[in-house]
Design a protein around this motif. Structure first.
Motif, mmCIF file in Angstrom:
data_model
loop_
_atom_site.group_PDB
_atom_site.id
_atom_site.type_symbol
_atom_site.label_atom_id
_atom_site.label_comp_id
_atom_site.label_asym_id
_atom_site.label_seq_id
_atom_site.Cartn_x
_atom_site.Cartn_y
_atom_site.Cartn_z
ATOM 1 N N ALA A 186 0.824 -1.212 0.000
ATOM 2 C CA ALA A 186 0.000 0.000 0.000
ATOM 3 C C ALA A 186 0.855 1.258 0.000
ATOM 4 C CB ALA A 186 -0.939 0.008 1.214
ATOM 5 N N GLY A 187 2.110 1.139 -0.463
ATOM 6 C CA GLY A 187 2.988 2.298 -0.552
ATOM 7 C C GLY A 187 2.703 3.112 -1.804
ATOM 8 N N SER A 188 3.631 4.026 -2.137
ATOM 9 C CA SER A 188 3.420 4.919 -3.275
ATOM 10 C C SER A 188 3.338 4.160 -4.596
ATOM 11 C CB SER A 188 4.542 5.958 -3.336
ATOM 12 O OG SER A 188 5.813 5.335 -3.444
ATOM 13 N N MET A 189 4.190 3.118 -4.764
ATOM 14 C CA MET A 189 4.154 2.342 -5.993
ATOM 15 C C MET A 189 2.856 1.540 -6.086
ATOM 16 S SD MET A 189 5.809 1.709 -8.800
ATOM 17 C CE MET A 189 7.575 1.924 -8.613
ATOM 18 N N SER A 190 2.389 1.014 -4.962
ATOM 19 C CA SER A 190 1.127 0.286 -4.948
ATOM 20 C C SER A 190 -0.042 1.206 -5.278
ATOM 21 C CB SER A 190 0.903 -0.364 -3.578
ATOM 22 O OG SER A 190 1.920 -1.291 -3.283
ATOM 23 N N ALA A 191 -0.003 2.430 -4.747
ATOM 24 C CA ALA A 191 -1.058 3.395 -5.048
ATOM 25 C C ALA A 191 -1.078 3.715 -6.535
ATOM 26 C CB ALA A 191 -0.854 4.667 -4.227
ATOM 27 N N LEU A 192 0.122 3.888 -7.114
ATOM 28 C CA LEU A 192 0.212 4.131 -8.550
ATOM 29 C C LEU A 192 -0.349 2.941 -9.323
ATOM 30 C CD1 LEU A 192 1.214 5.762 -10.995
ATOM 31 C CD2 LEU A 192 3.442 4.664 -10.698
ATOM 32 N N ALA A 193 -0.009 1.729 -8.868
ATOM 33 C CA ALA A 193 -0.488 0.516 -9.533
ATOM 34 C C ALA A 193 -2.012 0.437 -9.475
ATOM 35 C CB ALA A 193 0.134 -0.713 -8.881
ATOM 36 N N ALA A 194 -2.580 0.690 -8.305
ATOM 37 C CA ALA A 194 -4.028 0.602 -8.139
ATOM 38 C C ALA A 194 -4.755 1.612 -9.024
ATOM 39 C CB ALA A 194 -4.395 0.818 -6.670
ATOM 40 N N ASN A 195 -4.260 2.824 -9.063
ATOM 41 C CA ASN A 195 -4.894 3.857 -9.883
ATOM 42 C C ASN A 195 -4.726 3.577 -11.372
ATOM 43 O OD1 ASN A 195 -6.027 6.314 -8.247
ATOM 44 N ND2 ASN A 195 -4.171 5.684 -7.151
ATOM 45 N N THR A 196 -3.586 2.998 -11.754
ATOM 46 C CA THR A 196 -3.373 2.631 -13.157
ATOM 47 C C THR A 196 -4.331 1.521 -13.567
ATOM 48 O OG1 THR A 196 -1.026 3.243 -12.996
ATOM 49 C CG2 THR A 196 -1.669 1.831 -14.844
ATOM 50 N N LEU A 197 -4.508 0.521 -12.695
ATOM 51 C CA LEU A 197 -5.447 -0.568 -12.977
ATOM 52 C C LEU A 197 -6.869 -0.031 -13.145
ATOM 53 C CD1 LEU A 197 -4.124 -3.229 -10.440
ATOM 54 C CD2 LEU A 197 -4.065 -3.426 -12.930
ATOM 55 N N LEU A 198 -7.235 0.898 -12.280
ATOM 56 C CA LEU A 198 -8.564 1.487 -12.355
ATOM 57 C C LEU A 198 -8.741 2.215 -13.684
ATOM 58 C CD1 LEU A 198 -11.080 1.844 -10.507
ATOM 59 C CD2 LEU A 198 -10.124 4.056 -9.837
ATOM 60 N N ARG A 199 -7.721 2.975 -14.077
ATOM 61 C CA ARG A 199 -7.787 3.729 -15.333
ATOM 62 C C ARG A 199 -7.864 2.814 -16.547
ATOM 63 N NH1 ARG A 199 -3.594 5.126 -18.419
ATOM 64 N NH2 ARG A 199 -2.081 4.696 -16.750
ATOM 65 N N LEU A 200 -7.252 1.623 -16.442
ATOM 66 C CA LEU A 200 -7.223 0.692 -17.566
ATOM 67 C C LEU A 200 -8.422 -0.256 -17.600
ATOM 68 C CD1 LEU A 200 -3.406 -0.166 -17.646
ATOM 69 C CD2 LEU A 200 -4.671 1.378 -19.150
ATOM 70 N N GLY A 201 -9.374 -0.051 -16.696
ATOM 71 C CA GLY A 201 -10.627 -0.793 -16.804
ATOM 72 C C GLY A 201 -10.856 -1.906 -15.812
ATOM 73 N N VAL A 202 -9.930 -2.128 -14.879
ATOM 74 C CA VAL A 202 -10.142 -3.160 -13.856
ATOM 75 C C VAL A 202 -11.199 -2.667 -12.868
ATOM 76 C CG1 VAL A 202 -9.083 -4.372 -11.926
ATOM 77 C CG2 VAL A 202 -7.847 -4.146 -14.071
ATOM 78 N N THR A 203 -12.224 -3.454 -12.638
ATOM 79 C CA THR A 203 -13.318 -3.028 -11.749
ATOM 80 C C THR A 203 -13.359 -3.797 -10.435
ATOM 81 O OG1 THR A 203 -14.782 -4.547 -12.933
ATOM 82 C CG2 THR A 203 -14.776 -2.243 -13.649
ATOM 83 N N ASP A 204 -12.722 -4.976 -10.392
ATOM 84 C CA ASP A 204 -12.697 -5.791 -9.175
ATOM 85 C C ASP A 204 -11.270 -5.762 -8.635
ATOM 86 O OD1 ASP A 204 -12.945 -7.589 -7.152
ATOM 87 O OD2 ASP A 204 -13.894 -9.163 -8.350
ATOM 88 N N LEU A 205 -11.042 -4.900 -7.629
ATOM 89 C CA LEU A 205 -9.684 -4.625 -7.161
ATOM 90 C C LEU A 205 -9.565 -4.885 -5.662
ATOM 91 C CD1 LEU A 205 -6.878 -3.527 -7.895
ATOM 92 C CD2 LEU A 205 -7.775 -1.219 -7.602
ATOM 93 N N VAL A 206 -8.545 -5.685 -5.281
ATOM 94 C CA VAL A 206 -8.305 -6.024 -3.876
ATOM 95 C C VAL A 206 -6.925 -5.522 -3.473
ATOM 96 C CG1 VAL A 206 -8.096 -7.888 -2.190
ATOM 97 C CG2 VAL A 206 -9.763 -8.062 -4.046
ATOM 98 N N ILE A 207 -6.833 -4.899 -2.302
ATOM 99 C CA ILE A 207 -5.558 -4.418 -1.759
ATOM 100 C C ILE A 207 -5.218 -5.242 -0.525
ATOM 101 C CG2 ILE A 207 -4.250 -2.448 -0.898
ATOM 102 C CD1 ILE A 207 -5.297 -2.019 -3.726
ATOM 103 N N ALA A 208 -4.049 -5.881 -0.534
ATOM 104 C CA ALA A 208 -3.585 -6.644 0.637
ATOM 105 C C ALA A 208 -2.356 -5.952 1.208
ATOM 106 C CB ALA A 208 -3.235 -8.082 0.225
ATOM 107 N N ASN A 209 -2.368 -5.702 2.494
ATOM 108 C CA ASN A 209 -1.234 -4.999 3.099
ATOM 109 C C ASN A 209 -1.014 -5.470 4.533
ATOM 110 O OD1 ASN A 209 0.800 -2.888 2.748
ATOM 111 N ND2 ASN A 209 -0.274 -1.838 4.391
#
Length: 419
Positions: A186-209
């Motif tokens: 859930a660091g800065s790179m993870s936040a970037l990854a999550a937002n990129t996935l959202l922008r690219l159309g992923v709708t079912d997203l899970v964060i494990a930390n």
């Protein structure tokens, strides 16, 4: 004091070596402290990211500091000096400043133009400040580098010159719409990854930390769901796509956690988060930093990159000229101070010889003498400041000290004087 940079990056070392040298947490703090405590070093900062480890130090002896700092990097990383040395690069003085400016602008990144390095250098500066290993010289340098980096990203198209590591990695995953994704960390790179996935159309997203509350904040910001780190094996059963970037120093995903269904794994951590042995599991595709590095090699450098190179050259010249001009200031102050002392002494002698002078006449004589001295000193002091910014400019200040027998370190010479 001069600035020394010693490091290795994706340009000089394979990912396997970077993984061995990577330092974080208590090890990073201890390396920072030990470098700064070395007899040759006054200040220290360490930049440790997924594709570089660099030590910045202000030193008074080049060769001795180079030997000491290289040895400390070897000790704290556990990589023998003889293995480490072939991969190291060294920058000194002006070259060290130029390298830092270029790096913060994204010109030295694995993916040219990525903006993550700005935050990483800012974090390195904060860590050095918290541990008291940085002083005026490095602080001023790094702060200026961050300003240059922000200008490069704001005023040019460097951000579009290359994708981020996340985007470059996901480009190898195929279409993402409708796929289920798991982000580990859930660091800065993870936040970037999550937002990129959202922008690219992923709708079912899970964060494990590891820290659930931090994972929850990230999940809520992207409309996802948060789970504890120990729940990763269960989430892997349903995930089509996994991005991991905890950098915790151990594998959080191993072959035994995978079921053999098709899954794309993107490992952005150093040391690796995902055991490379997962490649032996049927249906599994693993992309790591080494694969990303090869996938973006040879990318065309566009106009934005050239614009940033010119910006760096401009900012570098301005910074170095300001530094050289500042170094001559104590000499100019000393010259002005010595002249003021001579004027004061001679006026005292004159007044002793001519006690009948009234107050108005005394003031007029003092003003006239001061004007003469100011006019005589004006041109030399202006010229020495100008010449100080040219190659070998320090020699002009040295000549001035010799001609007038000046000691710019004398306390009385450092008082406030109008230059």
């Amino acid at each position: 004091m001069s600035v020394l940079t010693i490091g290795l990056s994706h340009r000089t070392a394979p990912v396997a070596m970077l993984e061995r040298v990577s330092v974080s947490g208590d090890t990073l703090a201890k390396l920072l402290y030990d470098v700064q405590q070395d007899v040759c070093v006054a200040e220290a900062m360490v930049v440790s990211t997924c594709n570089r480890v660099e030590i910045y130090a202000t030193v008074d002896r080049f060769h001795a500091a180079l030997t000491s700092v290289s040895r400390l990097l070897s000790v704290h990383s556990g990589v023998p000096v003889e293995e480490l040395t072939p991969h190291l690069y060294v920058h000194y003085d002006d070259r060290a400043v130029e390298h830092l400016f270029s790096m913060v602008c994204g010109l030295d990144s694995m993916v040219v133009g990525e903006g993550q390095i700005l935050g990483q250098v800012r974090q390195a500066l904060k860590l050095a400040q918290e541990h008291g290993t940085i002083g005026a010289t490095l602080n001023e340098l790094v702060q200026q580098a961050l300003r240059v980096g922000k200008r490069a990203h704001a005023d040019t198209g460097i951000d579009q010159a290359g994708a981020s590591l996340v985007t470059a990695g996901l480009a190898l995953a195929g279409p993402l719409e409708g796929r289920r994704a798991l982000v580990v960390g859930a660091g800065s790179m993870s936040a970037l990854a999550a937002n990129t996935l959202l922008r690219l159309g992923v709708t079912d997203l899970v964060i494990a930390n590891r820290t659930f509350e931090r994972g929850l904040r990230l999940a809520e910001s992207v409309g996802g769901r948060a789970v504890e780190l120990h729940e990763v094996p269960r989430e892997l059963v349903a995930a089509d796509l996994v991005i991991s970037c905890t950098g915790g120093g151990h594998h959080v995903i191993t072959p035994g956690m995978l079921t053999g269904r098709d899954v794309f794994l993107l490992d952005l951590a150093l040391p690796h988060d995902i055991d490379p042995a997962v490649r032996e599991v049927p249906g599994t595709t693993l992309v790591d930093l080494e694969i990303i590095q090869h996938s973006v090699k040879g990318a065309r450098e566009g106009d934005a990159v050239q614009t940033v190179r010119e910006l760096v050259a401009e900012e570098l010249a301005a910074f170095l000229n300001a530094g050289r001009a500042a170094r001559v200031t104590p000499t100019v102050v000393a010259l002005r101070s010595k002249a003021a002392g001579v004027v004061e002494a001679e006026l005292g002698r004159l007044l002793m010889r001519l006690p009948e002078l009234d107050g108005r006449a005394r003031d007029e004589v003092a003003l006239t003498v001061q004007r003469v001295v100011d006019k005589l000193l004006h041109e030399p002091t202006v010229r020495v400041k100008q010449l100080a910014t040219s190659p070998g400019g320090d020699h002009y200040a040295e000549a001035l000290r010799e001609l007038f027998d000046l000691d710019p370190k004398m306390p009385e010479a450092m008082r406030e004087v109008e230059l």
